[in-house]
Design an enzyme around this catalytic site. Structure first.
Site, short mmCIF file in Angstrom:
data_model
loop_
_atom_site.label_atom_id
_atom_site.label_comp_id
_atom_site.label_asym_id
_atom_site.label_seq_id
_atom_site.Cartn_x
_atom_site.Cartn_y
_atom_site.Cartn_z
N SER A 236 -4.37 -8.09 -0.75
CA SER A 236 -4.56 -7.27 -1.85
C SER A 236 -3.32 -7.63 -2.97
O SER A 236 -2.30 -8.04 -2.59
CB SER A 236 -4.57 -5.96 -1.33
OG SER A 236 -3.24 -5.30 -1.02
N ASP A 237 -3.72 -7.44 -4.10
CA ASP A 237 -2.70 -7.04 -5.07
C ASP A 237 -2.25 -5.95 -4.63
O ASP A 237 -2.72 -5.05 -3.94
CB ASP A 237 -3.28 -7.01 -6.57
CG ASP A 237 -2.51 -7.25 -7.62
OD1 ASP A 237 -1.03 -7.11 -7.33
OD2 ASP A 237 -2.78 -7.55 -8.88
N TRP A 238 -0.93 -5.78 -5.41
CA TRP A 238 0.13 -4.52 -4.66
C TRP A 238 -0.41 -3.10 -5.18
O TRP A 238 -0.48 -3.01 -6.35
CB TRP A 238 1.49 -4.91 -5.02
CG TRP A 238 2.36 -5.50 -4.34
CD1 TRP A 238 3.65 -5.17 -3.85
CD2 TRP A 238 2.20 -6.66 -3.71
NE1 TRP A 238 4.19 -5.96 -2.90
CE2 TRP A 238 3.22 -7.30 -2.93
CE3 TRP A 238 0.92 -7.85 -3.62
CZ2 TRP A 238 3.06 -8.30 -1.73
CZ3 TRP A 238 1.05 -9.08 -2.78
CH2 TRP A 238 2.23 -9.17 -2.12
N GLY A 239 -1.08 -2.42 -4.10
CA GLY A 239 -1.76 -1.29 -4.35
C GLY A 239 -3.20 -1.32 -4.67
O GLY A 239 -3.82 -0.44 -5.26
N ALA A 240 -4.02 -2.62 -4.43
CA ALA A 240 -5.23 -2.72 -4.74
C ALA A 240 -6.40 -2.07 -3.84
O ALA A 240 -7.44 -2.18 -4.15
CB ALA A 240 -5.59 -4.19 -5.05
#
Length: 760
Positions: A236-240
């Site tokens: 994931s993108d960070w916090g996605a």
């Protein structure tokens, strides 16, 4: 050293997780902290850090916005510059250097390349992205991955998919039709997956047609894994990740950063409670274990050659600079020229963007210092012209000082652009204008200087109005990385012949861009209303002039093209040859650009699309014949009805251009395409599609007329024009009309006939 997956590795990995407990497997699927994964028995931790143009390794406070410090590393030219190099060999060389630095800094996975399409010039993260064109993006992105992974470090190709703005980026829905996804926003990712076998793909924050990318099984499993054959891990993108269980089911293996065990507990509870099949956990855990095996670090990598990498960064920056304008051969600078260098960016260069990719450079070349070194300190005089603090009270005084210096010089070089704080991850720009004091400086200098050169420093394109016609030369200097100052001096003095070409269009004004009406959306949605007409595809199809078109770039030498030939190969492929000649008096590199124009067909296609390119270096007077093999996809559009790539039969234009607009040579080829491969029919296919189908049409007509009397047949023949009025009707409606009744069973039999393999 390349981290490729072998059958033995896969078998070993599968075996390596069989002894793990459910809790241990689940723990592998969420970050231990901001930059690393937790270890498990037999599966060491993996460190992942930001790229894509430098290794941002943090030892202290961690963040994904570039707010806190990081260890020194080389700041190579960001994507906006490297894209303009059009040079996959150079990009691969940069990738190898990035891989070496990552290993030296104990990094397993570098978070790059960033290969999202530049849909709008306003996107705040365009400085990280390569191009508005999927071919340029895909070819260079694949080269980057090959380079990084040749050093045993994994790449993370981001951000998948349709992530083309920063506004509301964590939740906005990119509402885009499948044809546009397949033709514009997917191809670069597909090429990188198929050609370079990346270790990881990073999913984006946004929703796609209402579903978060992290939870989109069609995106992450059906397309990415099943269709394209991706074998690595999806992170994931960070916090996605908003719903960990939905994301796991969709095919997202690793959630970053960690959540202090919260989502790990959710996964364990769901498996134990029966709402989540354990196979999801097993498959993702196995992929994370494989990732660790692919990117395991050796102990002897403890340093990198900073001098060597700085020299590479300078060479890459010089190859990425685009000479936009050069009236009366103003450039290169001649020996002995008295030069006024104006603009604070000459002394305080802008060389990268803000946000997660911000690099702590090992050193920074200053353009003013490099020009003094190249030309002699006594020939170069400087005035700031404006201040970064934008204090209005000082603006007029600074401009007056600069104009006085320009008046007495043989030539003035004005450094202008956008500050790093104006282009960053997290927000988009609202206009394309240069700062007002920068424009005022250009105008003041141009009014008094014998000759004026403008050097731009910007991550995304800016409008060149209203000052363009008042200056003699313009260099698009982008954000060039830490060695940009030396590269600019190399170009200005002629030490390096400019060879960059625009990888994105420079419009006259924002209103002239295809996405202007729909960007950045409203009420949580952004409509991709321009469809496939992105960038130059729009300008060339709708005939909207650009200040400088995609592919444009000047040189200090000249090139000509001749002997263009194109011949079809089979039903839907072609071979193209063209001879390029250096007709000037300097060694130089040219980018041969091959465009294809499609015949009229069932869908609207752009006037022309880039389908091949190659950068060629030639000595004065030398010629080289360049050959391109164009496969089926070079001529295909995506058929959303049949969910396949289709090639319209007909005459295709093969064009060689100095840009997307300046076409110099043309040829044509006839392709059979899918003439013998009609689309399968359905009950909702139109009457026209049924009656004109080469297989079903005759059968349908035969069945209808078989029971008619001679008088009825003659009457039917006279009603052909009337039948055309019903051509747009779905067959299931038409078949029920009084006097037309066609049994549903017969229609189903004909549908099956339309699916026969011999006709597909």
């Amino acid at each position: 050293m390349s981290p490729e997956i072998t059958a033995a590795d896969a078998a070993t990995t599968k075996a390596s997780i069989q002894h793990l407990s459910l809790a241990e497997k689940a723990s592998l699927l969420s970050g231990r902290d901001f930059w690393s994964t937790p270890p498990a028995p037999g599966v060491p931790s993996i460190v992942m850090v930001d790229g894509p143009h430098g290794v941002r390794r943090q030892e202290g406070t961690a963040d994904n916005l570039g707010l806190h410090g990081s260890l020194p590393s080389t700041c190579f030219p960001p994507g906006t510059a490297l894209g303009s190099s059009w040079d996959p060999d150079l990009v691969e060389e940069v990738g190898r250097a990035l891989g070496r630095e990552a290993r030296a800094l104990s990094v397993n996975v570098l978070l790059g390349p960033a290969i999202n399409i530049k849909r709008s010039p306003l996107c705040g993260r365009n400085f990280e992205y390569l191009s508005e064109d999927p071919l340029v993006t895909g070819v260079l992105g694949a080269a980057y991955v090959r380079g990084v992974q040749s050093q045993g470090v994994g790449a993370s190709v981001k951000h998948f998919a349709a992530n083309n703005q920063e506004t509301d980026r964590m939740r906005v829905s990119s509402d885009v039709d499948e044809r546009t996804l397949r033709e514009i926003y997917f191809p670069a990712f597909e090429r990188v997956v198929r050609e370079s076998d990346p270790a990881t793909i990073m999913c984006s924050y946004n929703r796609i047609n209402g579903t978060y990318a992290s939870e989109n099984r069609w995106l992450l499993t059906d397309v990415l894994r099943t269709e394209w054959g991706f074998r690595g891990a999806v992170i994931s993108d960070w916090g996605a990740v908003s719903n960990r269980l939905a994301a796991l089911k969709a095919g997202l293996d690793l959630e970053m950063p960690g959540t202090d065990g919260t989502t790990v507990a959710e996964v364990i509870s769901a498996v134990e409670g029966g709402s989540l099949a354990s196979e999801y956990v097993d498959s993702s855990a196995a992929r994370i274990a494989t990732l660790q095996r692919r990117t395991a670090l050796v102990d002897d990598e403890t340093a990198f050659d900073a001098d060597e990498h700085h020299a590479l960064a300078r060479r890459a920056a010089a190859a990425s600079i685009v000479l936009l304008r050069n009236e009366n051969n103003t450039l290169p600078l001649q020996p002995g020229t008295a030069v006024a260098v104006l603009g604070e960016f000459a002394a305080k260069p802008r060389y990268q963007g803000g946000g997660s990719s911000h690099v702590n450079a090992t050193r920074v070349d200053v353009p003013l210092d490099e020009l003094r070194r190249a030309l002699g300190a006594d020939r170069v005089h400087y005035a700031p012209g404006y201040g970064s603090d934008r204090v209005t009270a000082n603006a007029a005084l600074l401009r007056t000082e600069a104009a006085d210096l320009a008046r007495s010089a043989d030539l003035s070089i004005v450094f202008v652009g956008l500050e790093e704080k104006e282009e960053s991850e997290g927000f988009d720009r609202t206009h394309l204008d240069l700062p007002a004091d920068h424009v005022a400086l250009i105008q003041a200098v141009a009014a008094v200087s014998a000759r004026t050169v403008v050097v731009l420093s910007n991550g995304g394109v800016v409008t060149l109005e209203p000052w363009h016609d008042r200056v003699d030369a313009i260099i698009e200097g982008w954000a060039l990385g830490q060695a940009g100052g030396g590269a600019i001096a190399d170009i200005l003095t002629g030490r390096t012949n400019p060879s960059g070409r625009l990888a994105e269009t420079i419009p006259y004004r924002l209103n002239d861009t295809a996405s202007f009406i729909n960007f950045p959306g409203e009420a949580g949605h952004v409509r991709y209303g321009e469809g496939v007409l992105v960038g130059y595809r729009f300008h060339e199809t709708v005939d909207v002039p650009a200040r400088y078109p995609f592919g444009h770039g000047l040189s200090y030498t000249t090139f000509s093209y001749s002997n263009l030939s194109a011949r079809s190969v089979g039903l839907d492929e072609a071979t193209v040859e063209v001879t390029v000649t250096n007709t000037g008096d300097r060694v130089g590199a040219d980018v041969v650009q091959i465009y294809v124009g499609a015949p009229a067909g069932p869908v609207r296609t752009p006037a022309r699309e880039l389908r091949a390119f190659r950068k060629v270096t030639l000595d004065p007077g030398d010629s080289r014949t360049v050959t391109f093999d164009l496969d089926r996809r070079a001529f295909a559009y995506y058929d959303i009805t049949d969910h396949r790539w289709a090639v319209t039969p007909g005459l295709y234009s093969i064009e060689v251009g100095r840009s997307s607009h300046a076409i110099t040579n043309r040829s044509t080829i006839m392709l059979d395409g899918d003439a013998g491969r009609p689309s399968p029919l359905s009950l909702t296919s139109t009457v026209e599609e049924w009656f004109t189908h080469p297989v079903v049409g005759p059968l349908l007509i035969e069945g209808i007329t078989a029971s008619l009397t001679e008088e009825q047949r003659q009457a039917a023949e006279g009603m052909q024009d009337g039948l055309k009025m019903a051509y747009s009707m779905p067959m299931n409606q038409f078949a029920k009309f009084p006097g037309v009744t066609i049994p549903l069973e017969s229609l189903h039999q004909l549908i099956e006939a339309s699916k026969e393999p011999s006709f597909q």
